[in-house]
Design a protein around this motif. Structure first.
Motif, PDB file in Angstrom:
ATOM      1  N   ILE A 283      29.774 -33.483 -59.495  1.00  0.00           N
ATOM      2  CA  ILE A 283      30.899 -33.209 -58.571  1.00  0.00           C
ATOM      3  C   ILE A 283      32.287 -32.982 -59.475  1.00  0.00           C
ATOM      4  CG2 ILE A 283      32.265 -34.276 -56.750  1.00  0.00           C
ATOM      5  CD1 ILE A 283      29.540 -36.157 -56.126  1.00  0.00           C
ATOM      6  N   ALA A 284      32.589 -33.530 -60.539  1.00  0.00           N
ATOM      7  CA  ALA A 284      33.797 -33.145 -60.934  1.00  0.00           C
ATOM      8  C   ALA A 284      33.822 -31.737 -61.552  1.00  0.00           C
ATOM      9  CB  ALA A 284      33.718 -34.074 -62.237  1.00  0.00           C
ATOM     10  N   THR A 285      32.539 -31.161 -62.287  1.00  0.00           N
ATOM     11  CA  THR A 285      32.568 -29.874 -62.674  1.00  0.00           C
ATOM     12  C   THR A 285      32.751 -28.843 -61.526  1.00  0.00           C
ATOM     13  OG1 THR A 285      30.105 -30.000 -63.002  1.00  0.00           O
ATOM     14  CG2 THR A 285      31.465 -30.459 -64.888  1.00  0.00           C
TER      15      THR A 285
ATOM     16  N   GLY B  31      34.929 -25.102 -56.458  1.00  0.00           N
ATOM     17  CA  GLY B  31      34.261 -25.353 -55.340  1.00  0.00           C
ATOM     18  C   GLY B  31      34.514 -26.790 -54.600  1.00  0.00           C
ATOM     19  N   GLU B  32      33.872 -27.147 -53.623  1.00  0.00           N
ATOM     20  CA  GLU B  32      33.777 -28.319 -52.888  1.00  0.00           C
ATOM     21  C   GLU B  32      32.546 -28.973 -52.347  1.00  0.00           C
ATOM     22  OE1 GLU B  32      34.153 -31.590 -51.372  1.00  0.00           O
ATOM     23  OE2 GLU B  32      35.921 -30.995 -52.561  1.00  0.00           O
TER      24      GLU B  32
ATOM     25  N   LEU C 163      22.395 -42.310 -63.765  1.00  0.00           N
ATOM     26  CA  LEU C 163      22.062 -41.193 -62.846  1.00  0.00           C
ATOM     27  C   LEU C 163      23.432 -41.048 -61.889  1.00  0.00           C
ATOM     28  CD1 LEU C 163      18.635 -42.013 -62.237  1.00  0.00           C
ATOM     29  CD2 LEU C 163      19.398 -40.000 -63.466  1.00  0.00           C
ATOM     30  N   GLU C 164      23.925 -42.188 -61.640  1.00  0.00           N
ATOM     31  CA  GLU C 164      25.326 -42.098 -60.675  1.00  0.00           C
ATOM     32  C   GLU C 164      26.204 -41.495 -61.292  1.00  0.00           C
ATOM     33  OE1 GLU C 164      26.118 -45.624 -58.436  1.00  0.00           O
ATOM     34  OE2 GLU C 164      24.141 -46.095 -57.762  1.00  0.00           O
ATOM     35  N   LYS C 165      26.476 -41.898 -62.871  1.00  0.00           N
ATOM     36  CA  LYS C 165      27.595 -41.086 -63.413  1.00  0.00           C
ATOM     37  C   LYS C 165      27.143 -39.617 -63.587  1.00  0.00           C
ATOM     38  CE  LYS C 165      30.228 -41.149 -67.816  1.00  0.00           C
ATOM     39  NZ  LYS C 165      30.039 -39.614 -67.872  1.00  0.00           N
ATOM     40  N   PHE C 166      26.006 -39.487 -63.684  1.00  0.00           N
ATOM     41  CA  PHE C 166      25.569 -37.904 -63.818  1.00  0.00           C
ATOM     42  C   PHE C 166      26.032 -37.265 -62.584  1.00  0.00           C
ATOM     43  CE2 PHE C 166      22.509 -34.572 -62.321  1.00  0.00           C
ATOM     44  CZ  PHE C 166      22.457 -33.669 -63.302  1.00  0.00           C
ATOM     45  N   ARG C 167      25.691 -37.742 -61.236  1.00  0.00           N
ATOM     46  CA  ARG C 167      25.997 -37.289 -60.038  1.00  0.00           C
ATOM     47  C   ARG C 167      27.692 -37.084 -60.130  1.00  0.00           C
ATOM     48  NH1 ARG C 167      25.982 -41.342 -55.815  1.00  0.00           N
ATOM     49  NH2 ARG C 167      27.964 -41.721 -56.848  1.00  0.00           N
ATOM     50  N   THR C 168      28.575 -38.064 -60.535  1.00  0.00           N
ATOM     51  CA  THR C 168      29.789 -37.947 -60.554  1.00  0.00           C
ATOM     52  C   THR C 168      30.247 -36.968 -61.563  1.00  0.00           C
ATOM     53  OG1 THR C 168      29.967 -40.512 -60.112  1.00  0.00           O
ATOM     54  CG2 THR C 168      32.016 -39.155 -61.160  1.00  0.00           C
TER      55      THR C 168
END
Length: 273
Positions: free
Chosen positions: A173-175, A181-182, A165-170
């Motif tokens: 953010i990357a996409t 965007g930011e 789930l933390e990798k999903f969040r990462t």
């Protein structure tokens, strides 16, 4: 409709995303209604809904401002514009104007407005400071601009921690950043507002510690379910990883000792001086 004509978003504009935004709006509705009331939105107000999405907030605002008020909704996605128009028609609202415009390339509908509402929009556009200037130009002296923007997306955490789930969040953010965007735009917003003739009246951090039986849990949970498909479409993840995330989320939702911290949202109200 082709995607080029649709003017898609990094999060998508498909039916599943429209439904997810409905869950998100319902989860946040009590917070938002309280925010608007404290900002002064009331009967007779003229409100600009900036990046209105499918119009869930547009409808709420229209009911608040009443027949003597006006809500002007601006949205780039044709799919979402159609959703707004359908909602307005279904609920027989005669005080809403809908404009299919690009916030970066087009001018905002002429004001002046008493209020503007902008939720999770600045963090997706290519030049958020330019949009703040456009909002300032459309706001009357004494009018107020109200924002909900992410201030620290990495506060989104599960306890016990779950690496998938933390990798999903990462990956999210990357996409997001690759699309221009930011996610943490809210941190810069007060300075942009001050530069463009606003006085910041309040900044309120909105962060929640949730358990699976809390209704607001559905906000990030639904986002994960829908956005896994989007990340696969974008080529960011594969089906194996998506299945792992779904399994870990399901496990978290079955455990009474599971907690989730939500991404930090900054609620900012500024007055045109």
């Amino acid at each position: 409709m082709s995607q080029s004509k649709e003017r898609d978003y990094v999060l998508g504009t498909h039916d599943e995303e429209l439904e997810r935004l409905g869950v998100q709006h319902r989860a946040w509705q009590p917070v938002v209604l309280d925010c608007w009331e404290k900002a002064g939105v009331t009967t007779g107000s003229r409100v600009l809904d900036v990046g209105a999405g499918p119009g869930y907030a547009t409808v709420d605002l229209a009911k608040i401002v009443g027949a003597n008020g006006r809500v002007v909704a601006v949205e780039r996605s044709s799919n979402f514009v159609n959703a707004i128009k359908n909602a307005v028609r279904t609920q027989s609202l005669s005080n809403v104007d809908v404009h299919n415009l690009d916030l970066m390339n087009d001018e905002l509908p002429a004001g002046p407005y008493d209020f503007s509402w902008c939720r999770w929009v600045l963090c997706f556009v290519s030049d958020p400071e330019l949009l703040v200037k456009k909002i300032a130009d459309a706001t009357r002296k004494g009018g107020r601009a109200v924002f909900h923007e992410y201030g620290q997306y990495t506060t989104w955490l599960f306890f016990p921690q779950r690496p998938s789930l933390e990798k999903f969040r990462t990956d999210v953010i990357a996409t997001w950043r690759e699309a221009g965007g930011e996610p943490d735009t809210g941190l810069q917003l007060p300075a942009w507002l001050t530069k463009n003739g606003f006085a910041v009246r309040s900044v309120v951090p909105r962060i929640f510690c949730l358990q699976p039986n809390d209704y607001m849990w559905q906000w990030p949970s639904q986002f994960i379910q829908v956005h896994l498909l989007r990340l696969q479409e974008l080529g960011r993840i594969d089906a194996t990883f998506a299945d792992k995330v779904r399994a870990d989320l399901a496990a978290a939702e079955k455990e009474e000792t599971s907690f989730m911290l939500t991404p930090l949202v900054l609620e900012i109200v500024a007055e045109k001086v």
